[in-house]
Design a protein around this motif. Structure first.
Motif, PDB file in Angstrom:
ATOM      1  N   UNK A  67       0.816  -1.206   0.000  1.00 38.38           N
ATOM      2  CA  UNK A  67       0.000   0.000   0.000  1.00 38.38           C
ATOM      3  C   UNK A  67       0.849   1.255   0.000  1.00 38.38           C
ATOM      4  N   UNK A  68       0.213   2.433   0.103  1.00 45.57           N
ATOM      5  CA  UNK A  68       0.945   3.711   0.105  1.00 45.57           C
ATOM      6  C   UNK A  68       1.418   4.064   1.515  1.00 45.57           C
ATOM      7  N   UNK A  69       2.491   4.819   1.581  1.00 44.49           N
ATOM      8  CA  UNK A  69       3.034   5.271   2.866  1.00 44.49           C
ATOM      9  C   UNK A  69       2.492   6.658   3.198  1.00 44.49           C
ATOM     10  N   UNK A  70       1.898   6.755   4.395  1.00 48.80           N
ATOM     11  CA  UNK A  70       1.516   8.047   4.962  1.00 48.80           C
ATOM     12  C   UNK A  70       2.092   8.094   6.373  1.00 48.80           C
ATOM     13  N   UNK A  71       2.800   9.156   6.668  1.00 51.68           N
ATOM     14  CA  UNK A  71       3.564   9.209   7.922  1.00 51.68           C
ATOM     15  C   UNK A  71       2.691   8.967   9.148  1.00 51.68           C
ATOM     16  N   UNK A  72       1.520   9.611   9.193  1.00 55.50           N
ATOM     17  CA  UNK A  72       0.649   9.464  10.365  1.00 55.50           C
ATOM     18  C   UNK A  72       0.194   8.014  10.528  1.00 55.50           C
TER      19      UNK A  72
END
Length: 703
Positions: A67-72
């Motif tokens: 999946x995509x990386x999102x910091x939160x």
């Protein structure tokens, strides 16, 4: 040639339906690719999150989510760790060395699956080059201004790159990759264009164009075979997205979708008939105490009643013990989610209850997020007044109790006329005066930004449901998702659902429908339609859905007015039930939860993987079908107790006598019903293929 143990799957009648070889998972790697891995956007997040435990139990350390990386999300949901699998570790290292940011860890949900997350922004400098790669692969161009499609191109390109690195180092292991929705489809297209040795599955949960057309209030199901697909997609400026979705469908070894109704839609919209229907499930947790869910219903219903006491202060002239709580929840899609037909049926229900002089009151919640600027002041005041009255009552009770206690210690019977002094009476009179209000209870809990054009509020104004004293149906729009930290209704969604009596989801466009499924698992009856995947699934597997608390509105073959009348009759029939009948129905509803458990529905995904391996690597895997897989013949039977449905022996008015309850008690044997239902679900049922060459009806009316 890899050979596994032969696995025969039988129907409940005992006849073999299909035979496949059990997969040697230790010699395979399974990747599931979706934009909603660790990233909650919609229903696909629920699918992947709830299915993870079952899949991880089966595949162990050979199962990975991409999946995509999102910091939160990374900080709150993922525990970083080093890959154990050598091929995956080398793939992550290779990409990081070449200017990418690839994160690896365990997703902190049940099953703790491994996740591979790509930082989209960090690799955005490759966008123009990757646009050229996509054009060379399938002649699809992406406009520069479509940021979402550009993000999907970066995500798909990184996915294909990662899968290439894995296959280069996988040694003798075969790779299976399942891609969810068009957002993940570019990874599939590029993998196939580069001839990577992987078996691919593409799953659509709803077609792009189908959702757009239904939102535009177009006669969709009646004209499925008449749409000019290219023209419709072009007019909506989603032609490039549609091409990406369609290319993904046709590139995949196996194409699956989540319901029969979506399979029909996909065949016309995407020009390929799905190979397997893979219904969505849930992680079902059973309580050790059989009827614990009934206790939870009573507990959370009391909390909703507290909110009602505050919201309707000054107009609380109805009996809360004879009040039913109904709700609709989901994305604010007025027509797609059926809010239009629901409001119209509530107007008709209000008329019926008033005409029959019913003492039943119905409070309906609309939990649909919309643009607001704050809480409604009148709503906040209502909860403050309720709390103030509660504090006053407790204060007076404390003084009353102390005087009573002292009198009893002296051996006296207190004079009830003197036990409350003048100050106490004054406080109580002031409290009563504070509950008086000149305005009607508000129909919305928040200040709406587009109040004048809001579809729900506009319809409420048209049908006149303003929470008058004479109305037997009260309406509350809560344009925000529920939260336990809310100052108005401090409850999580699950707690709220358990406290309600009926969920109503008369959707026109609903490829699956997790909201009624969640109600079922929690033992709460629900209304759905035969245009939702869940409704079709229940019609196929339950002989008398109404008896089990699943009311299915016909929106496919009836006119809008007839569908609305049918929904009104369902709601009126539910209002006529006695408390005992509702308890019986909730018991039956909760027993259907086994049907929705991933431990059973996961078999559909198993079959899709068998099929894709046999097509991608025909010399090493094969699937032998003894007859077309089908679920026909498997149904929960009609309950044998009398009445066959809680609504079957209802009186002509909503009031029910205690004598009726006692008579019904004698005719209803819950243990026998429950045991028979347990036996029906104990054996695994056969998996569902789409019958080839079978003409499907598309309906006669637009609802």
């Amino acid at each position: 040639m890899l050979r596994g143990r032969s696995l025969s799957v039988t129907s409940l009648s005992g006849l073999p339906r299909w035979e496949v070889e059990e997969l040697p998972v230790e010699e395979l790697l399974l990747f599931e690719v979706a934009w909603e891995v660790t990233n909650k956007v919609g229903g696909i997040y629920t699918v992947i999150q709830t299915k993870a435990k079952t899949t991880a139990d089966e595949w162990g350390d050979n199962y990975f989510l991409i999946g995509p990386y999102f910091e939160h999300n990374m900080k709150t949901q993922v525990e970083q760790c080093e890959p154990v699998n050598d091929a995956v570790r080398r793939a992550v290292d290779a990409m990081n060395k070449h200017g990418c940011q690839v994160h690896f860890g365990r997703w902190l949900i049940e099953g703790s699956p491994y996740v591979v997350l790509f930082d989209i922004g960090f690799s955005a400098w490759n966008l123009d080059r990757w646009k050229g790669d996509l054009w060379e692969a399938c002649s699809v161009g992406i406009p520069y201004h479509d940021r979402e499609a550009n993000d999907m191109l970066i995500f798909g390109s990184l996915t294909a790159w990662f899968l290439k690195e894995v296959t280069d180092h996988a040694d003798d292991k075969h790779v299976v990759a399942q891609f969810h929705e068009w957002q993940a489809g570019i990874g599939l297209i590029l993998s196939r264009a580069r001839k990577l040795p992987i078996a691919t599955i593409f799953t659509t949960h709803a077609t792009l164009l189908g959702r757009y057309l239904c939102a535009a209030n177009i006669d969709f199901y009646n004209h499925l075979d008449k749409f000019n697909i290219d023209k419709e997609a072009g007019e909506r400026q989603i032609y490039h997205r549609y091409c990406m979705e369609r290319a993904s469908v046709h590139c995949a070894h196996v194409f699956t979708t989540v319901s029969e109704i979506t399979a029909i839609e996909a065949e016309h919209m995407l020009k390929r008939k799905p190979d397997v229907v893979t219904p969505n499930g849930l992680n079902v947790k059973k309580f050790s105490a059989v009827h614990e869910f009934q206790n939870l219903h009573a507990m959370y219903k009391a909390r909703i009643q507290d909110f009602i006491r505050g919201h309707f202060y000054g107009h609380l002239d109805f009996d809360l013990e004879k009040t039913l709580f109904l709700f609709i929840a989901g994305r604010y899609e007025f027509s797609n989610k059926g809010a239009d037909i629901f409001l119209e049926s509530l107007s008709r229900l209000n008329f019926l209850l008033r005409m029959h002089k019913s003492d039943v009151t119905v409070v309906v919640f609309f939990i649909m997020p919309a643009k607001t600027n704050n809480f409604n002041v009148e709503t906040l005041k209502g909860q403050a007044v309720r709390k103030q009255l509660w504090d006053i009552a407790h204060s007076v009770k404390e003084k009353f109790g102390k005087k009573l206690y002292d009198a009893l210690l002296r051996g006296e019977i207190p004079d009830m006329n003197n036990i409350l002094d003048r100050d106490d009476l004054t406080i109580m009179k002031r409290a009563i005066f504070s509950t008086q209000r000149q305005s009607l209870p508000p129909v919305t809990t928040h200040n709406m930004i587009d109040d004048s054009t809001d579809p729900i509020l506009s319809t409420i104004r048209r049908i006149g449901l303003f929470n008058n004293r004479t109305d037997r149906v009260k309406v509350i729009l809560h344009p925000e998702f529920l939260s336990s930290t809310s100052p108005l209704l401090p409850m999580d969604y699950e707690e709220f659902v358990r406290g309600c009596h009926l969920g109503v989801f008369p959707s026109y466009y609903e490829p699956w429908g997790y909201t009624p499924a969640e109600c079922t698992v929690m033992g709460i009856p629900s209304v759905t339609t035969n245009l939702s995947g869940f409704g079709c699934f229940m019609q196929e597997h339950v002989a008398d859905p109404t008896a089990y608390g699943i009311y299915i509105v016909d929106r496919r073959f009836r006119s809008p007015d007839d569908s609305c009348n049918q929904l009104t009759q369902f709601l009126y029939g539910f209002c006529k039930q006695s408390r005992r009948q509702r308890i019986i129905q909730r018991n039956r509803t909760e027993r259907l939860s086994d049907l929705l458990d991933w431990r059973y529905l996961g078999r559909y995904y198993q079959h899709a993987r068998h099929l894709t391996l046999s097509r991608a690597f025909p010399d090493k895997f094969h699937v032998e079908l003894t007859s077309p897989p089908t679920t026909e013949g498997f149904k929960y039977p009609r309950p044998s107790s009398v009445p066959p449905s809680p609504s079957g022996s209802q009186a002509s008015s909503p009031q029910s006598s205690d004598v009726e309850d006692e008579v019904e008690d004698e005719r209803y044997d819950e243990e026998k019903e429950a045991e028979r239902d347990r036996l029906n679900i104990k054996s695994p049922f056969a998996l569902s293929h789409i019958p080839r060459g079978k003409k499907k009806l598309h309906g006669e009316y637009k609802n």
